[in-house]
Design a protein around this motif. Structure first.
Motif, PDB file in Angstrom:
ATOM      1  N   ASP A   1      53.470 110.115  58.638  1.00 50.99           N
ATOM      2  CA  ASP A   1      53.321 109.778  60.178  1.00 50.99           C
ATOM      3  C   ASP A   1      52.027 110.283  60.636  1.00 50.99           C
ATOM      4  OD1 ASP A   1      54.163 112.568  59.294  1.00 50.99           O
ATOM      5  OD2 ASP A   1      54.459 112.785  61.335  1.00 50.99           O
ATOM      6  N   VAL A   2      51.583 110.891  60.191  1.00 57.09           N
ATOM      7  CA  VAL A   2      50.124 111.517  60.282  1.00 57.09           C
ATOM      8  C   VAL A   2      49.142 110.571  60.311  1.00 57.09           C
ATOM      9  CG1 VAL A   2      48.212 113.557  60.270  1.00 57.09           C
ATOM     10  CG2 VAL A   2      50.727 114.139  60.359  1.00 57.09           C
ATOM     11  N   LEU A   3      49.303 110.068  59.228  1.00 55.91           N
ATOM     12  CA  LEU A   3      48.219 108.848  58.848  1.00 55.91           C
ATOM     13  C   LEU A   3      48.581 107.603  59.723  1.00 55.91           C
ATOM     14  CD1 LEU A   3      48.359 108.864  54.982  1.00 55.91           C
ATOM     15  CD2 LEU A   3      46.549 109.834  56.360  1.00 55.91           C
ATOM     16  N   ASP A   4      49.650 107.430  60.059  1.00 55.37           N
ATOM     17  CA  ASP A   4      49.887 106.303  61.065  1.00 55.37           C
ATOM     18  C   ASP A   4      49.338 106.585  62.484  1.00 55.37           C
ATOM     19  OD1 ASP A   4      51.341 104.908  59.193  1.00 55.37           O
ATOM     20  OD2 ASP A   4      53.224 105.681  59.732  1.00 55.37           O
ATOM     21  N   ASP A   5      49.371 107.979  62.889  1.00 50.31           N
ATOM     22  CA  ASP A   5      48.938 108.345  64.171  1.00 50.31           C
ATOM     23  C   ASP A   5      47.334 108.107  64.190  1.00 50.31           C
ATOM     24  OD1 ASP A   5      51.365 109.082  65.216  1.00 50.31           O
ATOM     25  OD2 ASP A   5      50.969 111.133  64.765  1.00 50.31           O
ATOM     26  N   LEU A   6      46.922 108.340  62.910  1.00 52.88           N
ATOM     27  CA  LEU A   6      45.316 108.292  62.935  1.00 52.88           C
ATOM     28  C   LEU A   6      45.039 106.822  63.060  1.00 52.88           C
ATOM     29  CD1 LEU A   6      44.416 111.052  60.251  1.00 52.88           C
ATOM     30  CD2 LEU A   6      44.226 111.169  62.800  1.00 52.88           C
ATOM     31  N   ASP A   7      45.787 105.926  62.523  1.00 54.78           N
ATOM     32  CA  ASP A   7      45.576 104.614  62.398  1.00 54.78           C
ATOM     33  C   ASP A   7      45.610 104.005  63.849  1.00 54.78           C
ATOM     34  OD1 ASP A   7      44.918 104.408  59.708  1.00 54.78           O
ATOM     35  OD2 ASP A   7      46.964 103.762  59.156  1.00 54.78           O
ATOM     36  N   ARG A   8      46.147 104.733  64.765  1.00 59.80           N
ATOM     37  CA  ARG A   8      46.492 104.179  66.254  1.00 59.80           C
ATOM     38  C   ARG A   8      45.209 104.548  66.946  1.00 59.80           C
ATOM     39  NH1 ARG A   8      51.136 107.157  67.570  1.00 59.80           N
ATOM     40  NH2 ARG A   8      50.315 106.960  69.820  1.00 59.80           N
ATOM     41  N   LEU A   9      44.431 105.398  66.443  1.00 62.50           N
ATOM     42  CA  LEU A   9      43.113 105.605  67.262  1.00 62.50           C
ATOM     43  C   LEU A   9      42.302 104.309  67.367  1.00 62.50           C
ATOM     44  CD1 LEU A   9      42.349 109.280  65.645  1.00 62.50           C
ATOM     45  CD2 LEU A   9      43.356 108.671  67.832  1.00 62.50           C
ATOM     46  N   PRO A  10      41.519 104.678  68.774  1.00 63.96           N
ATOM     47  CA  PRO A  10      40.840 103.538  68.908  1.00 63.96           C
ATOM     48  C   PRO A  10      39.584 103.494  67.944  1.00 63.96           C
ATOM     49  CG  PRO A  10      40.563 105.041  70.724  1.00 63.96           C
ATOM     50  CD  PRO A  10      41.580 105.450  69.906  1.00 63.96           C
ATOM     51  N   GLU A  11      39.123 102.410  67.431  1.00 63.78           N
ATOM     52  CA  GLU A  11      37.841 102.365  66.655  1.00 63.78           C
ATOM     53  C   GLU A  11      36.613 102.565  67.399  1.00 63.78           C
ATOM     54  OE1 GLU A  11      36.398  99.028  63.611  1.00 63.78           O
ATOM     55  OE2 GLU A  11      38.429  98.816  64.357  1.00 63.78           O
ATOM     56  N   GLY A  12      35.765 103.275  66.756  1.00 66.44           N
ATOM     57  CA  GLY A  12      34.279 103.757  67.287  1.00 66.44           C
ATOM     58  C   GLY A  12      33.940 104.757  67.963  1.00 66.44           C
ATOM     59  N   VAL A  13      35.281 105.369  67.958  1.00 61.15           N
ATOM     60  CA  VAL A  13      35.328 106.597  69.111  1.00 61.15           C
ATOM     61  C   VAL A  13      35.130 107.910  68.237  1.00 61.15           C
ATOM     62  CG1 VAL A  13      36.578 108.228  70.967  1.00 61.15           C
ATOM     63  CG2 VAL A  13      36.674 105.778  70.744  1.00 61.15           C
ATOM     64  N   VAL A  14      34.357 108.739  68.458  1.00 58.74           N
ATOM     65  CA  VAL A  14      33.957 110.166  67.815  1.00 58.74           C
ATOM     66  C   VAL A  14      34.931 111.253  68.481  1.00 58.74           C
ATOM     67  CG1 VAL A  14      32.337 111.659  66.921  1.00 58.74           C
ATOM     68  CG2 VAL A  14      31.730 109.212  67.094  1.00 58.74           C
ATOM     69  N   TYR A  15      35.442 111.961  67.651  1.00 54.96           N
ATOM     70  CA  TYR A  15      36.310 113.132  68.182  1.00 54.96           C
ATOM     71  C   TYR A  15      35.832 114.386  67.588  1.00 54.96           C
ATOM     72  CZ  TYR A  15      39.436 109.518  69.102  1.00 54.96           C
ATOM     73  OH  TYR A  15      40.138 108.243  69.634  1.00 54.96           O
ATOM     74  N   HIS A  16      35.672 115.330  68.645  1.00 60.06           N
ATOM     75  CA  HIS A  16      35.234 116.524  68.143  1.00 60.06           C
ATOM     76  C   HIS A  16      35.918 117.909  67.725  1.00 60.06           C
ATOM     77  CE1 HIS A  16      31.933 114.620  69.943  1.00 60.06           C
ATOM     78  NE2 HIS A  16      31.156 115.306  69.263  1.00 60.06           N
ATOM     79  N   THR A  17      37.535 117.686  68.491  1.00 61.93           N
ATOM     80  CA  THR A  17      38.482 118.701  68.203  1.00 61.93           C
ATOM     81  C   THR A  17      39.946 117.937  68.045  1.00 61.93           C
ATOM     82  OG1 THR A  17      38.848 118.616  70.603  1.00 61.93           O
ATOM     83  CG2 THR A  17      37.241 120.334  69.851  1.00 61.93           C
TER      84      THR A  17
END
Length: 125
Positions: free
Chosen positions: A91-107
């Motif tokens: 479920d965590v991996l699926d959530d990460l796959d839903r993130l938009p491509e090319g955006v950098v996250y800091h927290t």
């Protein structure tokens, strides 16, 4: 005038000492008066939590345990690699796959906000 000893026997003294121990040392639950003790929730009432949004906090905390600090700042692929290394569940991996491509996250809270589950003080770049 007749003198009478007001001392108790050692066993009674020890028993009385134990009765007031909680009051003296501040131990919770010691001889609380019945009217001060909260009643448990009834069968048809939800369980009461003292922490507001406890479930949401627990979900964010669980999610954050699988986001490695070495992955941040990072984009979707870097976060996914780090989560796989930490043994993240599907479920965590699926959530990460839903993130938009090319955006950098800091927290972790930025990631959480991007998933639509909360707000972040800082927005991703």
């Amino acid at each position: 005038m007749e003198r009478v000893s007001s001392k108790h026997g050692p066993r009674l003294d020890e028993g009385m000492k134990q009765e007031v121990r909680g009051n003296i040392q501040g131990i919770a639950g010691s001889r609380a008066e019945e009217w001060k003790t909260p009643e448990p929730a009834g069968e048809d009432q939800p369980e009461v939590s003292r922490v507001p949004n406890a479930d949401a906090s627990a979900d964010l905390s669980r999610f954050g345990t699988f986001i490695g600090l070495s992955s941040m700042p990072g984009d979707r692929e870097a976060l996914r690699r780090g989560a796989e290394t930490l043994g993240a569940p599907d479920d965590v991996l699926d959530d990460l796959d839903r993130l938009p491509e090319g955006v950098v996250y800091h927290t972790v809270t930025e990631i959480w906000a991007a998933l639509g589950r909360g707000s972040a003080e800082r927005r991703p770049h």
